[in-house]
Scaffold this motif. Structure first.
Motif, PDB file in Angstrom:
ATOM      1  N   HIS A 167      35.396  31.071  41.802  1.00  0.00           N
ATOM      2  CA  HIS A 167      36.213  30.534  40.707  1.00  0.00           C
ATOM      3  C   HIS A 167      36.826  31.637  39.839  1.00  0.00           C
ATOM      4  O   HIS A 167      38.037  31.578  39.529  1.00  0.00           O
ATOM      5  CB  HIS A 167      35.389  29.581  39.848  1.00  0.00           C
ATOM      6  CG  HIS A 167      36.171  28.998  38.699  1.00  0.00           C
ATOM      7  ND1 HIS A 167      37.193  28.086  38.884  1.00  0.00           N
ATOM      8  CD2 HIS A 167      36.098  29.218  37.356  1.00  0.00           C
ATOM      9  CE1 HIS A 167      37.706  27.755  37.706  1.00  0.00           C
ATOM     10  NE2 HIS A 167      37.060  28.433  36.770  1.00  0.00           N
ATOM     11  N   PRO A 168      36.074  32.667  39.427  1.00  0.00           N
ATOM     12  CA  PRO A 168      36.711  33.741  38.648  1.00  0.00           C
ATOM     13  C   PRO A 168      37.828  34.444  39.417  1.00  0.00           C
ATOM     14  O   PRO A 168      38.824  34.863  38.813  1.00  0.00           O
ATOM     15  CB  PRO A 168      35.552  34.699  38.354  1.00  0.00           C
ATOM     16  CG  PRO A 168      34.325  33.859  38.428  1.00  0.00           C
ATOM     17  CD  PRO A 168      34.609  32.872  39.517  1.00  0.00           C
ATOM     18  N   GLU A 188      45.205  36.196  37.305  1.00  0.00           N
ATOM     19  CA  GLU A 188      46.654  36.060  37.241  1.00  0.00           C
ATOM     20  C   GLU A 188      47.303  37.431  37.286  1.00  0.00           C
ATOM     21  O   GLU A 188      46.747  38.407  36.767  1.00  0.00           O
ATOM     22  CB  GLU A 188      47.051  35.325  35.948  1.00  0.00           C
ATOM     23  CG  GLU A 188      46.565  33.889  35.858  1.00  0.00           C
ATOM     24  CD  GLU A 188      47.329  32.943  36.774  1.00  0.00           C
ATOM     25  OE1 GLU A 188      48.369  33.373  37.335  1.00  0.00           O
ATOM     26  OE2 GLU A 188      46.884  31.793  36.949  1.00  0.00           O
ATOM     27  N   PRO A 189      48.498  37.526  37.825  1.00  0.00           N
ATOM     28  CA  PRO A 189      49.203  36.474  38.554  1.00  0.00           C
ATOM     29  C   PRO A 189      48.606  36.269  39.942  1.00  0.00           C
ATOM     30  O   PRO A 189      47.890  37.141  40.449  1.00  0.00           O
ATOM     31  CB  PRO A 189      50.626  37.033  38.647  1.00  0.00           C
ATOM     32  CG  PRO A 189      50.440  38.509  38.675  1.00  0.00           C
ATOM     33  CD  PRO A 189      49.272  38.785  37.776  1.00  0.00           C
ATOM     34  N   THR A 232      41.280  29.032  46.255  1.00  0.00           N
ATOM     35  CA  THR A 232      42.136  29.680  45.267  1.00  0.00           C
ATOM     36  C   THR A 232      43.591  29.470  45.662  1.00  0.00           C
ATOM     37  O   THR A 232      43.898  28.962  46.751  1.00  0.00           O
ATOM     38  CB  THR A 232      41.860  31.195  45.168  1.00  0.00           C
ATOM     39  OG1 THR A 232      42.488  31.861  46.270  1.00  0.00           O
ATOM     40  CG2 THR A 232      40.368  31.497  45.182  1.00  0.00           C
ATOM     41  N   GLU A 233      44.486  29.887  44.787  1.00  0.00           N
ATOM     42  CA  GLU A 233      45.913  29.836  45.101  1.00  0.00           C
ATOM     43  C   GLU A 233      46.438  31.179  45.582  1.00  0.00           C
ATOM     44  O   GLU A 233      47.657  31.349  45.763  1.00  0.00           O
ATOM     45  CB  GLU A 233      46.697  29.373  43.866  1.00  0.00           C
ATOM     46  CG  GLU A 233      46.385  27.941  43.455  1.00  0.00           C
ATOM     47  CD  GLU A 233      47.187  27.506  42.235  1.00  0.00           C
ATOM     48  OE1 GLU A 233      48.182  28.183  41.910  1.00  0.00           O
ATOM     49  OE2 GLU A 233      46.822  26.489  41.626  1.00  0.00           O
ATOM     50  N   LEU A 276      35.361  40.993  36.608  1.00  0.00           N
ATOM     51  CA  LEU A 276      34.725  39.765  37.076  1.00  0.00           C
ATOM     52  C   LEU A 276      33.375  39.642  36.377  1.00  0.00           C
ATOM     53  O   LEU A 276      32.856  40.629  35.844  1.00  0.00           O
ATOM     54  CB  LEU A 276      34.524  39.796  38.598  1.00  0.00           C
ATOM     55  CG  LEU A 276      35.794  39.819  39.467  1.00  0.00           C
ATOM     56  CD1 LEU A 276      35.424  39.999  40.937  1.00  0.00           C
ATOM     57  CD2 LEU A 276      36.633  38.556  39.281  1.00  0.00           C
ATOM     58  N   PRO A 277      32.779  38.438  36.334  1.00  0.00           N
ATOM     59  CA  PRO A 277      31.462  38.271  35.687  1.00  0.00           C
ATOM     60  C   PRO A 277      30.419  39.222  36.273  1.00  0.00           C
ATOM     61  O   PRO A 277      30.497  39.632  37.442  1.00  0.00           O
ATOM     62  CB  PRO A 277      31.115  36.809  35.972  1.00  0.00           C
ATOM     63  CG  PRO A 277      32.433  36.133  36.162  1.00  0.00           C
ATOM     64  CD  PRO A 277      33.319  37.145  36.821  1.00  0.00           C
ATOM     65  N   GLU A 278      29.443  39.581  35.456  1.00  0.00           N
ATOM     66  CA  GLU A 278      28.416  40.538  35.882  1.00  0.00           C
ATOM     67  C   GLU A 278      27.636  40.065  37.102  1.00  0.00           C
ATOM     68  O   GLU A 278      27.193  40.872  37.912  1.00  0.00           O
ATOM     69  CB  GLU A 278      27.448  40.808  34.719  1.00  0.00           C
ATOM     70  CG  GLU A 278      28.057  41.615  33.577  1.00  0.00           C
ATOM     71  CD  GLU A 278      27.029  41.964  32.522  1.00  0.00           C
ATOM     72  OE1 GLU A 278      25.830  41.646  32.759  1.00  0.00           O
ATOM     73  OE2 GLU A 278      27.399  42.529  31.493  1.00  0.00           O
ATOM     74  N   ASN A 279      27.436  38.765  37.214  1.00  0.00           N
ATOM     75  CA  ASN A 279      26.648  38.254  38.339  1.00  0.00           C
ATOM     76  C   ASN A 279      27.498  38.013  39.580  1.00  0.00           C
ATOM     77  O   ASN A 279      27.011  37.465  40.572  1.00  0.00           O
ATOM     78  CB  ASN A 279      25.947  36.957  37.942  1.00  0.00           C
ATOM     79  CG  ASN A 279      26.933  35.814  37.722  1.00  0.00           C
ATOM     80  OD1 ASN A 279      28.117  36.051  37.445  1.00  0.00           O
ATOM     81  ND2 ASN A 279      26.446  34.582  37.824  1.00  0.00           N
TER      82      ASN A 279
END
Length: 618
Positions: A500-501, A506-507, A525-526, A605-608
């Motif tokens: 998800h992240p 973007e973009p 994802t897109e 990105l998130p740490e995990n």
């Protein structure tokens, strides 16, 4: 459907009314059980489906399309069903844009997914409807398989024996997995058609049996060529039945006509633009010409009035030589491996695919889990051929199906991908061996012996005794630290929560990532990606593999040529181990050790997060 009489010998000493299993106070119940077998099969399937949904609930809710092919399948359905992509255009434009990846599949498995999606959208939102569609769709071919195997057991053993075949279907882990919720690729449909083909070979009515086999073979080839060898063996089995008995000409003619007609219709309705070219790996002009010729030869052989089996054998061999000669003469490029991939790609990719390895390379535990049921099935076929050797109608049908099962089992020594088919083809043999044992126990006087005998018989023919004994004796212990890291990465990186992240970056852009990550990335994802594990697209796969194995400068040249915007890796995924082992100082190895070239900048990105992502500086 008309009930087919079964001789005492054909039903292993069990009479039309069930023999020992039908005596005493339970006679009326057993008769009811036999007469209403179709609703019982339906109930058995419904119970299996409910259990499947309960067991895979988390995967359904989490859109757990674990296999790369499942992910690309839903993208294929989305592009057609939601976005209006041309019916005959099966290119995947989310991978390797703008030309897209050339996919050799068929739209046949797309239809039930789209139909279920449309149905569920009548009373729920689109994402929920999609989740339920991919949950239910794989279980549609399962009901076809269950009816085919139940009918096969009724025709070859006893009208009462269908329950044993149904139960044994649930014991083949490799084959049953192809029908689990979210397993939406075409393998379940091909296994179902293989089951229908077996049912056709088991049919004592020659014309109907040949028609069934021909339709199943044509549909299987219209879906894909993974079952090609079994289709060929089934055709040879029909020809050998005719060699033994000229009266089988009706079966042979019906098979030839229905096979050619079904494959032709499948090509016209489902053949893609790309498959209009002479491709070796799908139902294209190559294989359509072969099927049409095979159908014509089968009809011609059936038309001959040859009284001697030796003359019929000679005619069948001549027909086979003519067919092989036509194939070699018209399509010499298809004489080798149907994938026709470059040597480099075969060495670094195709030969490293786990299912392409012999079963023994996966360890003794996996070998026993996969191979036990096929071996038991072969024993059952031998037992039935011996027991029915004086029945000129029955033993050839057992021998025909047993021959295909033998080939499937032998293929395990070549490629593990034969596991599902070998377990499925073992079901009639295992059911036969179980039926012999169960009827023997049922003739014993003590109730305890009869009950205990049924349980032990089923545990034996289902392979449960062998696999459980091995599991008890063999304690492999926990995986190594390196293997555990690989397992964790393989599990975490495809998860929607971790992707998800990446989807929110973007973009939106074009991403260089692992070949096996491409289909999952474009599904959740897109963003777009360069490649997926599809052999027709050798250059795209080679570009990715060369970039990660090469120097940063080599990677930059490919990135500029393909207009890549981001680089995404998931350290320790199985694919990455090849890059590290082949190039210890390559682009991937440097990225995994945080040696990042100056033309990349980190995307937070998130740490995990199991991922590492960079933006290409322009």
């Amino acid at each position: 459907m008309r009930k087919v009489p079964v001789s005492p010998r054909a039903s292993c000493g069990v009479s039309r009314r069930g023999g020992a299993l039908n005596s005493g106070p339970g006679t009326n119940i057993a008769e009811l059980f036999q007469r209403h077998w179709k609703p019982l099969v339906l109930l058995f399937w419904l119970g299996t489906a409910i259990w499947f949904v309960w067991d895979r609930w988390n995967g359904i809710q989490g859109f757990g399309l674990g296999d790369t092919d499942d992910n690309l399948r839903i993208m294929q359905v989305r592009d057609w069903f939601l976005y209006g992509q041309d019916w005959y255009d099966l290119r995947q434009y989310h991978l390797s844009p703008p030309e897209g990846l050339n996919i050799h599949w068929s739209r046949i498995p797309d239809l039930p997914i789209a139909a279920l999606w449309w149905f569920f959208m009548l009373f729920m939102d689109g994402p929920a409807a999609e989740r339920w569609a991919v949950a239910i769709a794989p279980m549609i071919p399962l009901i076809i398989l269950m009816f085919a195997m139940a009918l096969t057991a009724r025709r070859l053993l006893s009208p009462f024996a269908f329950w044993l075949a149904l139960a044994l279907i649930l014991c083949g882990g490799s084959s049953l997995a192809q029908f689990a919720p979210t397993r939406i690729d075409h393998h379940g449909w091909q296994l179902a058609m293989l089951g229908v083909a077996v049912c056709g070979l088991a049919d004592p009515r020659k014309g109907r049996g040949g028609l069934t086999l021909g339709i199943a073979s044509g549909l299987s080839m219209s879906i894909g060529l993974e079952m090609l060898l079994y289709i060929v063996m089934a055709g040879m089995a029909v020809a050998l039945l005719w060699v033994k008995d000229a009266a089988q000409g009706r079966r042979l003619a019906a098979y030839g006509l229905s096979f050619a007609a079904t494959a032709s219709l499948g090509y016209l309705v489902f053949g893609s633009y790309d498959n209009a070219q002479p491709m070796c790996d799908a139902l294209s002009p190559v294989w359509l010409s072969v099927v049409l010729a095979a159908g014509a030869i089968a009809v011609a052989l059936a038309w001959l009035r040859l009284s001697s089996p030796w003359l019929r054998l000679g005619a069948a061999m001549l027909g086979g030589l003519l067919l092989a000669g036509m194939y070699a003469g018209l399509w010499p490029d298809c004489l080798g491996r149907l994938e026709r991939v470059p040597e480099e790609l075969d060495r670094f990719w195709l030969s490293n695919v786990r299912e392409a390895m012999p079963v023994w390379r996966h360890g003794m535990g996996t070998t026993i889990a996969i191979g036990t049921i096929p071996l038991i099935g072969l024993i059952g076929y031998v037992v039935m051929i011996v027991r029915t050797r004086r029945d000129a109608d029955m033993w050839p049908r057992w021998a025909a199906i047993g021959l295909i099962a033998l080939i499937a089992t032998a293929l395990l020594a070549w490629q593990t991908r034969a596991a599902a088919a070998s377990q499925l083809l073992a079901v009639p043999g295992c059911a036969a061996l179980g039926w012999v044992l169960i009827t023997w126990f049922q003739n014993q006087r003590l109730m305890l012996v009869r009950v205990f005998g049924v349980v032990v018989s089923f545990m034996l023919v289902s392979g449960a005794i062998v696999t459980e004994a091995w599991g008890w004796w063999d304690d492999e212990g926990p995986p190594s630290e390196a293997q555990q890291a690989i397992n964790n990465a393989n599990w975490r990186c495809p998860q929607p929560g971790f992707l998800h992240p990446v989807a929110m970056v973007e973009p939106k852009g074009h991403i260089l990532t692992f070949v096996d990550m491409g289909p999952r990335l474009v599904t959740l994802t897109e963003h777009t990606a360069i490649a997926g594990p599809y052999h027709r697209n050798a250059q795209a796969i080679l570009d990715v593999m060369r970039a990660f194995r090469g120097t940063p400068e080599d990677a930059k040249a490919m990135i500029d040529r393909r207009g890549v915007d981001y680089v995404l890796i998931c350290p320790n995924m199985s694919e990455s181990t090849i890059y590290r082992s082949e190039a210890k100082d390559g682009f991937y190895a440097q990225l995994s050790e945080n040696k990042v070239p100056e033309w990349l900048e980190t995307v937070p990105l998130p740490e995990n997060s199991p991922f590492r992502m960079w933006r290409v500086k322009r």
